[in-house]
Design a protein around this motif. Structure first.
Motif, PDB file in Angstrom:
ATOM      1  N   SER A   1       0.827  -1.204   0.000  1.00 18.79           N
ATOM      2  CA  SER A   1       0.000   0.000   0.000  1.00 18.79           C
ATOM      3  C   SER A   1       0.865   1.260   0.000  1.00 18.79           C
ATOM      4  O   SER A   1       2.081   1.211   0.223  1.00 18.79           O
ATOM      5  CB  SER A   1      -0.885   0.020   1.245  1.00 18.79           C
ATOM      6  N   GLN A   2       0.234   2.402  -0.244  1.00 24.80           N
ATOM      7  CA  GLN A   2       0.894   3.679   0.017  1.00 24.80           C
ATOM      8  C   GLN A   2       1.110   3.800   1.521  1.00 24.80           C
ATOM      9  O   GLN A   2       0.398   3.172   2.310  1.00 24.80           O
ATOM     10  CB  GLN A   2       0.025   4.833  -0.488  1.00 24.80           C
ATOM     11  N   PHE A   3       2.104   4.604   1.917  1.00 19.44           N
ATOM     12  CA  PHE A   3       2.384   4.655   3.348  1.00 19.44           C
ATOM     13  C   PHE A   3       1.492   5.674   4.051  1.00 19.44           C
ATOM     14  O   PHE A   3       1.093   6.686   3.499  1.00 19.44           O
ATOM     15  CB  PHE A   3       3.861   4.950   3.622  1.00 19.44           C
ATOM     16  N   LYS A   4       1.167   5.330   5.273  1.00 11.35           N
ATOM     17  CA  LYS A   4       0.410   6.211   6.151  1.00 11.35           C
ATOM     18  C   LYS A   4       1.401   6.812   7.142  1.00 11.35           C
ATOM     19  O   LYS A   4       2.145   6.085   7.798  1.00 11.35           O
ATOM     20  CB  LYS A   4      -0.659   5.420   6.898  1.00 11.35           C
ATOM     21  N   THR A   5       1.430   8.142   7.237  1.00 10.19           N
ATOM     22  CA  THR A   5       2.356   8.786   8.179  1.00 10.19           C
ATOM     23  C   THR A   5       1.637   9.140   9.473  1.00 10.19           C
ATOM     24  O   THR A   5       0.472   9.555   9.449  1.00 10.19           O
ATOM     25  CB  THR A   5       2.966  10.059   7.578  1.00 10.19           C
ATOM     26  N   VAL A   6       2.351   8.951  10.556  1.00 15.29           N
ATOM     27  CA  VAL A   6       1.832   9.270  11.887  1.00 15.29           C
ATOM     28  C   VAL A   6       2.927   9.986  12.669  1.00 15.29           C
ATOM     29  O   VAL A   6       4.051   9.479  12.749  1.00 15.29           O
ATOM     30  CB  VAL A   6       1.397   7.993  12.648  1.00 15.29           C
ATOM     31  N   THR A   7       2.602  11.150  13.216  1.00 21.43           N
ATOM     32  CA  THR A   7       3.559  11.878  14.045  1.00 21.43           C
ATOM     33  C   THR A   7       3.395  11.436  15.484  1.00 21.43           C
ATOM     34  O   THR A   7       2.276  11.427  16.022  1.00 21.43           O
ATOM     35  CB  THR A   7       3.335  13.397  13.944  1.00 21.43           C
ATOM     36  N   VAL A   8       4.510  11.048  16.097  1.00 21.76           N
ATOM     37  CA  VAL A   8       4.457  10.573  17.474  1.00 21.76           C
ATOM     38  C   VAL A   8       3.967  11.704  18.364  1.00 21.76           C
ATOM     39  O   VAL A   8       4.512  12.822  18.355  1.00 21.76           O
ATOM     40  CB  VAL A   8       5.835  10.068  17.940  1.00 21.76           C
ATOM     41  N   ALA A   9       2.911  11.451  19.093  1.00 21.71           N
ATOM     42  CA  ALA A   9       2.301  12.464  19.953  1.00 21.71           C
ATOM     43  C   ALA A   9       3.035  12.561  21.281  1.00 21.71           C
ATOM     44  O   ALA A   9       3.598  11.582  21.782  1.00 21.71           O
ATOM     45  CB  ALA A   9       0.836  12.116  20.183  1.00 21.71           C
ATOM     46  N   ASP A  10       3.026  13.784  21.828  1.00 23.93           N
ATOM     47  CA  ASP A  10       3.641  14.013  23.145  1.00 23.93           C
ATOM     48  C   ASP A  10       2.654  13.576  24.207  1.00 23.93           C
ATOM     49  O   ASP A  10       1.642  14.226  24.460  1.00 23.93           O
ATOM     50  CB  ASP A  10       3.971  15.503  23.289  1.00 23.93           C
ATOM     51  N   LYS A  11       2.932  12.472  24.805  1.00 17.00           N
ATOM     52  CA  LYS A  11       2.074  11.922  25.853  1.00 17.00           C
ATOM     53  C   LYS A  11       2.791  11.855  27.205  1.00 17.00           C
ATOM     54  O   LYS A  11       2.248  11.323  28.166  1.00 17.00           O
ATOM     55  CB  LYS A  11       1.617  10.506  25.460  1.00 17.00           C
ATOM     56  N   THR A  12       4.008  12.469  27.286  1.00 17.45           N
ATOM     57  CA  THR A  12       4.820  12.365  28.498  1.00 17.45           C
ATOM     58  C   THR A  12       4.998  13.749  29.119  1.00 17.45           C
ATOM     59  O   THR A  12       5.425  14.699  28.443  1.00 17.45           O
ATOM     60  CB  THR A  12       6.201  11.774  28.180  1.00 17.45           C
ATOM     61  N   ALA A  13       4.688  13.868  30.389  1.00 16.34           N
ATOM     62  CA  ALA A  13       4.887  15.141  31.088  1.00 16.34           C
ATOM     63  C   ALA A  13       6.387  15.416  31.241  1.00 16.34           C
ATOM     64  O   ALA A  13       7.195  14.487  31.339  1.00 16.34           O
ATOM     65  CB  ALA A  13       4.230  15.082  32.456  1.00 16.34           C
ATOM     66  N   PRO A  14       6.790  16.723  31.265  1.00 19.42           N
ATOM     67  CA  PRO A  14       8.212  17.031  31.453  1.00 19.42           C
ATOM     68  C   PRO A  14       8.729  16.513  32.791  1.00 19.42           C
ATOM     69  O   PRO A  14       7.958  16.307  33.737  1.00 19.42           O
ATOM     70  CB  PRO A  14       8.247  18.566  31.425  1.00 19.42           C
ATOM     71  N   SER A  15      10.016  16.321  32.862  1.00 17.13           N
ATOM     72  CA  SER A  15      10.630  15.931  34.139  1.00 17.13           C
ATOM     73  C   SER A  15      10.533  17.102  35.125  1.00 17.13           C
ATOM     74  O   SER A  15      10.377  18.268  34.733  1.00 17.13           O
ATOM     75  CB  SER A  15      12.097  15.560  33.922  1.00 17.13           C
ATOM     76  N   LYS A  16      10.655  16.777  36.408  1.00 15.86           N
ATOM     77  CA  LYS A  16      10.635  17.806  37.452  1.00 15.86           C
ATOM     78  C   LYS A  16      11.812  18.769  37.217  1.00 15.86           C
ATOM     79  O   LYS A  16      12.936  18.307  37.028  1.00 15.86           O
ATOM     80  CB  LYS A  16      10.750  17.144  38.814  1.00 15.86           C
ATOM     81  N   PRO A  17      11.574  20.078  37.169  1.00 16.62           N
ATOM     82  CA  PRO A  17      12.683  21.012  36.901  1.00 16.62           C
ATOM     83  C   PRO A  17      13.728  20.967  38.019  1.00 16.62           C
ATOM     84  O   PRO A  17      13.446  20.570  39.155  1.00 16.62           O
ATOM     85  CB  PRO A  17      11.997  22.377  36.861  1.00 16.62           C
ATOM     86  N   THR A  18      14.949  21.383  37.671  1.00 16.88           N
ATOM     87  CA  THR A  18      15.968  21.640  38.703  1.00 16.88           C
ATOM     88  C   THR A  18      16.025  23.165  38.900  1.00 16.88           C
ATOM     89  O   THR A  18      15.934  23.924  37.927  1.00 16.88           O
ATOM     90  CB  THR A  18      17.348  21.122  38.278  1.00 16.88           C
ATOM     91  N   VAL A  19      16.125  23.595  40.150  1.00 19.65           N
ATOM     92  CA  VAL A  19      16.053  25.036  40.473  1.00 19.65           C
ATOM     93  C   VAL A  19      17.278  25.442  41.316  1.00 19.65           C
ATOM     94  O   VAL A  19      17.637  24.759  42.285  1.00 19.65           O
ATOM     95  CB  VAL A  19      14.760  25.371  41.237  1.00 19.65           C
ATOM     96  N   ASP A  20      17.892  26.548  40.926  1.00 17.41           N
ATOM     97  CA  ASP A  20      19.039  27.065  41.694  1.00 17.41           C
ATOM     98  C   ASP A  20      18.544  27.656  43.012  1.00 17.41           C
ATOM     99  O   ASP A  20      17.341  27.901  43.206  1.00 17.41           O
ATOM    100  CB  ASP A  20      19.783  28.131  40.873  1.00 17.41           C
ATOM    101  N   LYS A  21      19.515  27.946  43.940  1.00 22.00           N
ATOM    102  CA  LYS A  21      19.210  28.459  45.282  1.00 22.00           C
ATOM    103  C   LYS A  21      18.440  29.783  45.202  1.00 22.00           C
ATOM    104  O   LYS A  21      18.758  30.658  44.399  1.00 22.00           O
ATOM    105  CB  LYS A  21      20.488  28.652  46.072  1.00 22.00           C
ATOM    106  N   VAL A  22      17.410  29.888  46.052  1.00 21.74           N
ATOM    107  CA  VAL A  22      16.609  31.116  46.120  1.00 21.74           C
ATOM    108  C   VAL A  22      16.741  31.706  47.535  1.00 21.74           C
ATOM    109  O   VAL A  22      16.521  31.009  48.529  1.00 21.74           O
ATOM    110  CB  VAL A  22      15.122  30.829  45.803  1.00 21.74           C
TER     111      VAL A  22
END
Length: 629
Positions: A537-558
């Motif tokens: 067949s002709q190819f069907k394209t699928v873009t991988v969806a973002d289903k993953t939340a970002p990692s916990k940020p790292t924060v410098d001293k406040v």
């Protein structure tokens, strides 16, 4: 009537014993005559010649055939037609006293068939049954390679009532002044006993089939059956068929059970002629099974034939119809020994008398066997036909050199696709509707006398690629790709040229592919389906969806003096800083993941909660940061 007892392995006789009675009558039978004596020529009428002088007998010159002479004469302008000068014979019947009570001979047209052949001495019909009375006067001299599978011995058999009756139907002697006559009285019989009491088991029948193969039987008659499929039995049957043996079997005697009828084997196996039973009026007998597997019908009701100890009697059932077909097949093959098994089989079908619904039906198959017509017909050479695909609308082919006028018939098992008239052409072309891949198309030629070739059958090739697969959402959090494609096709997932995984779509078209690893959001996958014919067949394209939340940020001293909070998070994510549930600042991380968020100064001990939200609006866990002095 003794009907089959349902069981997995036992096989029972399909018969009905009605009456035993001796006979005495006297008739004579004429010897065979040659086909023709020269040629009759009919000249065209003229004003000078009276009608009675327009027909002339012409002898065939030495070294020339009747057909060639006719062809030569018909080219003359003054000849209306030419034909063989046929020799006729007295239509007398055998001198066997019980012959007149064997109604099936008239029904089959055996007397006319016997003018061509009464069976060849080298033709062997194996009877796999319950034995035979080898000393019966109507069967003596006909037995070759008899075998008993129960006691593993040759030439000593039980005097089976059922087997003896069948033997007489096939090849009871004619013109010996006793009893009746068989359908093919001059053929040889190979009786093989498989019964011990009322039953025969599958293993012994398989042994009998192998014995018949080894000892060069031409035809196998099996008037027995069971309502259960056996793979081992089927393999033995198919082996015999591949060796060129014609196999005939009884359709069964449970027809009066209506919808409760089950298929009977071996009759229902492929490459076996399944025989139903008819009466004197050419009606299906009430007990005769009916099914799409029935191939042909034959007389089976109140049939007079041989019985053990020199007796004669009547039996009824598809058991009796089956040897009728085996006998006619033996006559055909004896008369035309160059025919193969398939050609003999089709001669039986093509010459049969159509009964019931027009064409093949579940009660009579192709019709009632017709010995007279079967030996009058001839089998034509097959055409050469080019296969087609599901994209084509034309069937083309070549006509055999000796075929002059008639038709080419093109059809499936469901309908006629086209008919082409032939008048000397050596090629043909027919326009048909596009056919689905895998459809079996048959083509045969038919001359103006009704003679036919064996069909040339092929399956329509698959040249059509499957439709594009449909694919469900693929996330960056999974290794499963699911969707629908053409049933049975092979589905492939690629990242550019790299194959990530393959799987086959099931019968409903559903597929699940496990890929090698999770793919990053935004990656474009291509999915194709390849059918069993290799079309992709002709190819069907699928873009991988973002289903993953970002990692916990790292924060410098406040500290209490901080007005810009810095750190690292998912690239391009939106940063948010909250205190007591209230946002006090936000900013976008760079494409390298660094961020700087401006906030008001906070008191020592305050807790800040820093989160990152990606473009798919997935929010990370919050990073808790306590303000220090």
């Amino acid at each position: 009537m003794y009907k089959p007892i349902q069981a997995i392995l036992p096989v029972v006789l399909l018969l009905m014993l009605l009456l035993l009675l001796p006979y005495q009558r006297d008739f004579a039978f004429a010897e065979e005559a040659p086909q023709s004596d020269g040629v009759i020529v009919k000249y065209k009428a003229t004003d000078d010649e009276p009608i009675n002088e327009l027909i002339e007998k012409v002898e065939v010159p030495k070294g020339q055939t009747t057909d060639k002479l006719i062809e030569k004469l018909e080219k003359r302008k003054n000849v209306e037609y030419a034909e063989p000068n046929y020799l006729f014979k007295k239509m007398e019947i055998p001198n066997d006293p019980a012959y007149i009570d064997q109604w099936h001979h008239e029904n089959l047209g055996t007397e006319a068939a016997w003018t061509k052949s009464m069976g060849a001495n080298g033709m062997i019909v194996a009877i796999i049954d319950d034995g035979i009375d080898r000393k019966h006067e109507d069967l003596t001299g006909k037995i070759v390679n008899a075998y008993d599978t129960i006691r593993k011995r040759k030439n000593i058999l039980p005097e089976g009532q059922h087997g003896t009756h069948i033997a007489g139907i096939i090849a009871g002697s004619a013109n010996n002044g006793i009893g009746g006559a068989g359908v093919a009285p001059n053929v040889k019989l190979m009786p093989i006993n498989v019964f011990e009491g009322k039953y025969a088991d599958t293993a012994n029948i398989i042994e009998a089939i192998h014995y018949a193969i080894q000892h060069k039987a031409n035809i196998i008659n099996m008037s027995l059956g069971v309502n259960a499929y056996s793979e081992a039995f089927n393999k033995a049957v198919q082996e015999a068929s591949k060796k060129g043996i014609l196999i005939v079997a009884a359709a069964g005697n449970e027809g009066d059970m209506g919808k409760n009828v089950q298929r009977v084997y071996p009759a229902a196996y492929s490459n076996v002629i399944s025989v139903a039973s008819t009466d004197k009026s050419d009606k299906r007998t009430s007990y005769s099974n009916y099914d799409s597997t029935v191939d042909i019908a034959a007389p089976g009701d109140k049939i007079l034939s041989t019985l053990p100890h020199g007796r004669y009697g009547w039996m009824s059932g598809t058991s009796m119809a089956t040897p009728m077909v085996a006998g006619v097949a033996a006559l055909i093959w004896s008369n035309e020994p160059k025919l193969n098994k398939t050609e003999v089989e089709y001669r039986l079908y093509d010459s049969a008398k159509d009964l019931g619904t027009k064409g093949k039906d579940i009660y009579y198959g192709n019709g009632k066997v017709n010995a007279k017509k079967a030996l009058e017909m001839k089998t034509l050479a097959r055409p050469v036909v080019q296969t087609i695909s599901d994209k084509d609308i034309k069937v083309t082919g070549n006509i055999p050199a000796d075929f002059k006028t008639g038709t080419v018939s093109i059809y499936t098992d469901k309908k006629q696709l086209a008919t082409v008239k032939i008048n000397g052409q050596k090629t043909f072309a027919a326009t048909i509707a596009k056919q689905t891949a895998g459809t079996a198309i048959s083509t045969r030629i038919i001359d103006n006398s009704g003679n036919k070739s064996v069909p040339v059958t092929f399956k329509v090739e698959d040249k059509t690629a499957p439709s594009k697969p449909s694919v469900n959402t693929v996330g960056d959090n999974t290794v499963k790709v699911t969707g629908k494609a053409e049933a049975g096709s092979s589905v492939t997932v690629k990242n550019r040229s790299t194959v990530l995984g393959k799987a086959n779509a099931n019968g409903a078209g559903n597929f699940t592919i496990t890929i090698s690893k999770k793919q990053k959001a935004g990656i474009v996958l291509s999915i194709t389906a390849t059918d069993k014919a290799g079309n992709t067949s002709q190819f069907k394209t699928v873009t991988v969806a973002d289903k993953t939340a970002p990692s916990k940020p790292t924060v410098d001293k406040v500290t209490t003096k901080t007005t810009i909070v810095t750190g690292k998070a998912e690239a391009n994510s939106t940063m948010s800083i909250k205190v007591s549930g209230k946002e006090i600042g936000s900013a976008t991380a760079t494409n390298k993941g660094t961020f700087a968020v401006r906030i008001p100064k906070q008191k020592a001990g305050k807790n800040l909660y820093v989160t990152a939200k990606d473009k798919a609006k997935h929010v990370s866990e919050a990073r808790k940061v306590t303000v220090t002095k």
